[in-house]
Motif scaffolding. Structure first.
Motif, short mmCIF file in Angstrom:
data_model
loop_
_atom_site.label_atom_id
_atom_site.label_comp_id
_atom_site.label_asym_id
_atom_site.label_seq_id
_atom_site.Cartn_x
_atom_site.Cartn_y
_atom_site.Cartn_z
N LEU A 105 0.83 -1.21 0.00
CA LEU A 105 0.00 0.00 0.00
C LEU A 105 0.86 1.26 0.00
O LEU A 105 0.64 2.19 -0.79
CB LEU A 105 -0.87 0.01 1.26
CG LEU A 105 -2.24 -0.63 1.15
CD1 LEU A 105 -2.89 -0.72 2.51
CD2 LEU A 105 -3.13 0.17 0.22
N LEU A 124 2.62 1.72 -3.32
CA LEU A 124 1.73 2.24 -4.36
C LEU A 124 1.52 3.75 -4.21
O LEU A 124 1.51 4.50 -5.19
CB LEU A 124 0.37 1.54 -4.27
CG LEU A 124 0.21 0.22 -5.01
CD1 LEU A 124 -1.10 -0.44 -4.65
CD2 LEU A 124 0.25 0.46 -6.52
N MET A 125 1.36 4.18 -2.96
CA MET A 125 1.12 5.61 -2.73
C MET A 125 2.36 6.44 -3.09
O MET A 125 2.25 7.52 -3.67
CB MET A 125 0.73 5.86 -1.27
CG MET A 125 -0.62 5.32 -0.88
SD MET A 125 -1.97 5.79 -1.97
CE MET A 125 -2.19 7.49 -1.55
N LEU A 154 -9.26 10.77 -3.28
CA LEU A 154 -9.87 9.45 -3.46
C LEU A 154 -8.86 8.33 -3.20
O LEU A 154 -9.18 7.34 -2.52
CB LEU A 154 -10.42 9.35 -4.89
CG LEU A 154 -11.38 8.22 -5.19
CD1 LEU A 154 -12.64 8.35 -4.37
CD2 LEU A 154 -11.72 8.19 -6.66
N ALA A 155 -7.64 8.52 -3.73
CA ALA A 155 -6.60 7.50 -3.52
C ALA A 155 -6.26 7.38 -2.03
O ALA A 155 -6.12 6.26 -1.51
CB ALA A 155 -5.37 7.85 -4.33
N LEU A 196 -8.17 8.11 0.43
CA LEU A 196 -9.33 7.50 1.11
C LEU A 196 -9.24 5.97 1.04
O LEU A 196 -9.41 5.27 2.05
CB LEU A 196 -10.63 7.99 0.46
CG LEU A 196 -11.92 7.46 1.04
CD1 LEU A 196 -12.12 7.93 2.47
CD2 LEU A 196 -13.12 7.90 0.21
N GLY A 197 -8.93 5.46 -0.15
CA GLY A 197 -8.76 4.01 -0.30
C GLY A 197 -7.62 3.50 0.56
O GLY A 197 -7.73 2.47 1.22
N PHE A 198 -6.52 4.26 0.55
CA PHE A 198 -5.35 3.89 1.37
C PHE A 198 -5.72 3.84 2.85
O PHE A 198 -5.38 2.88 3.56
CB PHE A 198 -4.23 4.92 1.13
CG PHE A 198 -3.06 4.75 2.04
CD1 PHE A 198 -2.08 3.81 1.77
CD2 PHE A 198 -2.93 5.52 3.19
CE1 PHE A 198 -1.00 3.65 2.63
CE2 PHE A 198 -1.87 5.36 4.05
CZ PHE A 198 -0.89 4.42 3.77
N ILE A 209 -8.66 3.35 4.26
CA ILE A 209 -9.54 2.22 4.57
C ILE A 209 -8.73 0.92 4.71
O ILE A 209 -8.87 0.18 5.69
CB ILE A 209 -10.65 2.07 3.50
CG1 ILE A 209 -11.59 3.29 3.55
CG2 ILE A 209 -11.45 0.79 3.69
CD1 ILE A 209 -12.63 3.32 2.45
N LEU A 210 -7.85 0.70 3.72
CA LEU A 210 -7.12 -0.58 3.73
C LEU A 210 -6.02 -0.61 4.79
O LEU A 210 -5.89 -1.59 5.53
CB LEU A 210 -6.52 -0.83 2.34
CG LEU A 210 -7.53 -0.99 1.20
CD1 LEU A 210 -6.83 -1.03 -0.13
CD2 LEU A 210 -8.36 -2.25 1.38
N PHE A 228 -7.49 -0.65 8.41
CA PHE A 228 -8.11 -1.94 8.72
C PHE A 228 -7.03 -2.98 9.01
O PHE A 228 -7.13 -3.74 9.98
CB PHE A 228 -8.98 -2.40 7.54
CG PHE A 228 -9.83 -3.60 7.87
CD1 PHE A 228 -11.07 -3.44 8.43
CD2 PHE A 228 -9.36 -4.88 7.64
CE1 PHE A 228 -11.86 -4.54 8.75
CE2 PHE A 228 -10.13 -5.99 7.96
CZ PHE A 228 -11.39 -5.81 8.52
#
Lengths: 414, 489
Positions: free
Chosen positions: B14, B17-18, B36-37, B39-41, B43-44, B47
């Motif tokens: 992760l 990728l960022m 948006l990116a 936000l996805g980061f 969440i994953l 978690f």
């Protein structure tokens, strides 16, 4: 908050208001479900209100303005990403390998030849007849995008007839399968356009389009691997939901930031998952709960962002686009029939089956217009929307007639 | 071990990728280019880190907050390490809509718990405990803050601010996390009276805490802050009117939802998202209490509609929003101020435990619960819930001048309760279990003894019956004796 609340309220009102009434009409006439939402989107289009205000003695303020649309852009990208993931998961490589070769051939003809014909005509029109044509790359990309989105086929109408009349014969089965694969191939072809965006608009970035295309595939694969490790063989529906949401947001967000297509990137990701994941069914079940409302969002949004072209030539081209598509499809499938090895899987006049479009074209349009914003964008949008309207309504009639003439629908069938 | 490595690997991919995205991308003319990116980061990554924290027996929530600390402003202020600084101020602002959504979701979930059939069973012990908690927590925490703050912070603050701060911290101290209680008891596979009691009071507490917050904020505005003092002529009527308006709005929202769930029944998730966002917006537009409004709406839905699917959709939707909410909370923590306020927060944490101990013991004595609840009941109420972080956000927006004084302490207090609450509760449950097992053999011995004595008595009675003194005047018996004596010899 205001933006989101307003947008969602309109969507809900539209969904309840137009959806419940018009869904019944759509199920009777078999035009692609979702057309009612496009009409709603058009009614909310800021351009309509500016037009009315300029022609009336008083001002009418649009419920959704350009600022709201700009704020909604990343959210919509996420939604298109989820649609891409869904369709990617439906693309089975095993099915592709097991399917009869003739069906694949028809699908390839339909995707490639139609794109070449429509693209060439569009390029010629833009280059020779457009008053101020701009640079060559822009014209090339616009023609290519119009050709890919415009020629995209949908098996929706044929599937509906097959379900209604319980048709299981070879020809309709073959055409249905070909239309499905044609849709998948079109999606892959669509993704390639975005590699040129950075090359064209960000000269500081020292990457060629091929390198950029490779990177976008690489990122999709990396996210796919991430998703595998993240979910493993998870059975908890909450974790699956979080995983899907996180992965889609990440994939779409990266694509949005890099100027790639969120739909394409998530489509590749979906192919990986759909073909390799052991919890494919659970993931699909979770996505399917969201697909219907999100498709509505996409369709309404496409209607809202539609900008009308302003030149006479552009309108001549737009109005003639459905005819161009019919000619291109007809020619393509004549070639496909002539070149077929198994003649019982093809027949004359099968091109009409490939005329209808899916709601997915709106997602492609949105992706395209988010990244490529030039003088050709209104033409592409108008041409595609008009194409969906006209051929969407007429294709059910033509498809049914074709099925009767080719004896697929007969007295024996229900 | 494999799971731990798997999770670390996820975090590495992760982050990679960022970094790659940041390196090859440029924002161009896009609106919210990276939100948006990220936000996805969030969440994953949150978690995954939450799951990692769970393996070392810490609540997942701490993992979410920790993700925010690492990738937010908090750590960046100390290290100046640019690649880690993914959740910047602009992204936090762009995602601030999540805070309102989370509050609405929490309130809706709390409201859905308020079923009449459930309430009927727990209302008496629940109310008694909450009443005692309210009494002791408010007195001890407010008093302690009032006297400790000037000493430990070495600052002179007006008595109004101190009192207001104390009252607000007391509300935070009233919170209990139902999720953490369930988490610990499920992990240990214990379901006894102690767990039942904690859970039963938790059903009521959210509603009462929300009303309490509204009332306290109102009272502070009216009587403790001079700038608000003269605004209203009749504060009580104003408060009741405000509450009434919120209750009516919640009722309308609830009735609409009931109508939708009964007659339309389509796209429940989509409807839920619309309900939450539009309801939240309407609340801010008409100055209503978002939390109370959604609790009322949830309560109506749970009692008058087929709510299973709606409840499931709410729970599914809540998790990603919670994750983002906690991560953003972590990303915006002012670490230096949090460290400065740690001593006072630590003191208040201990005082809260004392207050809980006294209040639960007194309340349990009144409702005559079993002795183990009297001894250990307090431990279930230590961990603080999600709602309290939401409360701190509301305090910040409603009373910014007081929030500046107490926000650091509130964060520390919530963190201490979040981190140590489950640990203490777990320790108490284990101790109680072990004690029950060690007491059991003694009890078995005693039971055996009693059983033996009982059997002995029975034998004794039989013996006495069998060998009792004969009735020498009984004719039948004398005849037997005669026969035996004369006929045998």
């Amino acid at each position: 908050m205001e933006t989101l609340a307003l947008f969602l309220l309109i969507l809900l009102a539209g969904y309840l208001g137009t959806g419940l009434v018009l869904r019944k009409i759509s199920s009777r006439n078999f035009f692609p479900s979702g057309m009612e939402y496009l009409i709603l989107g058009l009614l909310l289009n800021p351009g309509l209100y500016y037009f009315l205000s300029s022609n009336l003695t008083f001002d009418i303020f649009p419920p959704i303005n350009n600022e709201i649309l700009s704020k909604m852009a990343p959210v919509i990208s996420g939604v298109t990403g989820l649609l891409g993931l869904y369709w990617g998961m439906k693309f089975s490589l095993v099915e592709l390998l097991k399917t009869n070769r003739e069906q694949i051939r028809v699908a390839i003809y339909d995707t490639v030849l139609s794109t070449v014909i429509i693209g060439s005509l569009a390029f010629a029109s833009f280059y020779y007849f457009f008053p101020d044509p701009g640079n060559l790359l822009e014209i090339l990309l616009a023609s290519y995008a119009l050709a890919v989105i415009g020629s995209m086929s949908s098996p929706y109408v044929l599937q509906k007839f097959r379900e209604k009349y319980n048709i299981t014969r070879k020809l309709s089965d073959s055409l249905n399968s070909a239309a499905r694969f044609s849709l998948f191939f079109s999606l892959i072809m669509f993704g390639a356009i975005f590699s040129f965006y950075n090359f064209n608009t960000r000269p500081t970035m020292e990457l060629t389009p091929i390198e950029f295309f490779t990177i976008s595939i690489g990122i999709a694969i990396a996210i796919g691997i991430l998703f595998f490790i993240f979910l493993g063989r998870e059975s908890d529906s909450r974790k699956i939901f979080v995983g899907i949401l996180g992965i889609t947001m990440l994939g779409s967000g990266i694509a949005y930031y890099l100027g790639l297509s969120p739909l394409f990137l998530c489509f590749i990701l979906g192919i990986l998952l759909g073909n390799l994941s052991r919890i494919k069914e659970k993931v699909l079940d979770t996505i399917e709960q969201l697909i219907s409302p999100l498709s509505i969002v996409i369709t309404i949004y496409a209607g809202i962002i539609w900008v009308l072209a302003d030149s006479t030539f552009a309108w001549l081209f737009i109005l003639s686009f459905p005819v161009i598509k019919v000619i291109a499809k007809s020619f393509t499938h004549k070639i496909a029939v002539l070149a077929a090895f198994e003649k019982d899987r093809v027949t004359r006049g099968q091109g009409v089956v490939f005329l209808s479009s899916d709601i997915l074209v709106f997602a492609l349009l949105i992706n395209y217009s988010t990244v490529f914003n030039n003088q050709y964008t209104p033409i592409i949008m108008s041409a595609i929307i008009l194409n969906v309207f006209t051929l969407g309504f007429s294709s059910s009639f033509f498809t049914k007639r074709f099925l009767v003439e080719s004896s697929e629908i007969s007295g024996e069938t229900k | 071990m494999i799971n731990t490595i798997r999770r670390i690997f996820i975090l590495v991919i992760l982050f990679g990728l960022m970094v790659l995205t940041k390196t090859i991308g440029t924002s161009g003319e896009m609106s919210y280019p990276r939100t948006l990116a990220v936000l996805g980061f969030i969440i994953l990554a949150s978690f995954t880190l939450g799951e990692l924290f769970q393996t070392i027996r810490l609540p997942k929530v701490t993992g979410y907050i920790f993700t925010g600390l690492i990738f937010g402003l908090s750590l960046f202020q100390f290290t100046n390490f640019e690649p880690l600084f993914l959740i910047n101020q602009r992204i936090t602002e762009n995602l601030s809509v999540v805070n309102n959504i989370v509050l609405a979701v929490i309130a809706l979930i709390a409201g859905l718990e308020l079923k009449y059939s459930k309430l009927k069973k727990v209302i008496k012990p629940g109310l008694v405990i909450i009443l005692f908690k309210f009494f002791f927590v408010f007195i001890l925490i407010t008093g302690s803050f009032y006297f400790l703050f000037p000493v430990l912070s070495q600052t002179l603050t007006s008595w109004q601010y101190l009192l207001a701060g104390g009252l607000l911290i007391s509300i935070i101290a009233m919170g209990t996390s139902i999720e953490l209680t369930i988490g610990v008891s499920e992990e240990l596979d214990i379901k006894n009276d102690l767990v039942e009691l904690t859970l039963s009071t938790s059903i009521l507490k959210d509603l009462l805490n929300i009303i309490l917050l509204v009332v306290v904020i109102f009272l502070i505005k009216m009587y403790l802050l001079p700038e608000h003092e003269t605004v209203l002529s009749n504060p009580l009527i104003t408060l009741l009117t405000d509450l009434g308006k919120t209750i009516i709005a919640g009722g309308i929202l609830g009735v609409l939802t009931v109508f939708y769930l009964r007659y339309i029944k389509m796209e429940i998730t989509f409807f839920l998202i619309c309900l939450i966002i539009f309801g939240g917006y309407a609340a801010s537009l008409f100055h209503l209490e978002t939390l109370l409004m959604f609790v009322i709406a949830g309560m109506i839905v749970s009692n008058f509609a087929p709510e299973e699917e709606f409840e499931k959709a709410t729970e599914n939707l809540s998790l990603p929003f919670f994750i983002v909410f906690f991560t953003l909370a972590g990303a915006t923590i002012d670490l230096s101020s949090a460290i400065n306020y740690l001593p006072i927060a630590g003191a208040l944490f201990l005082i809260r435990i004392i207050a809980l101990f006294i209040s639960v013991r007194s309340a349990v004595a009144l409702v005559k619960s079993p002795p183990e609840i009297k001894r250990f009941g307090w431990s279930g109420f230590i961990s603080t819930g999600v709602l309290m972080l939401g409360f701190s956000g509301i305090i910040a927006s409603e009373l910014p001048q007081i929030s500046a004084l107490v926000s650091g302490i509130i964060y520390d207090l919530i963190l201490l309760n979040l981190l140590l609450g489950p640990i203490i509760y777990r320790a108490v449950l284990v101790y109680q279990k072990n004690e029950a097992e060690t007491v059991q053999p003694e009890a078995v011995k005693t039971t055996v003894k009693v059983e033996y004595a009982k059997k002995l008595n029975e034998v004794n009675e039989d013996y006495q019956i069998a060998f009792a003194e004969p009735n020498f005047y009984d004719e039948k018996l004398n005849k037997i004796f005669f026969d035996l004596y004369f006929k045998t010899y």
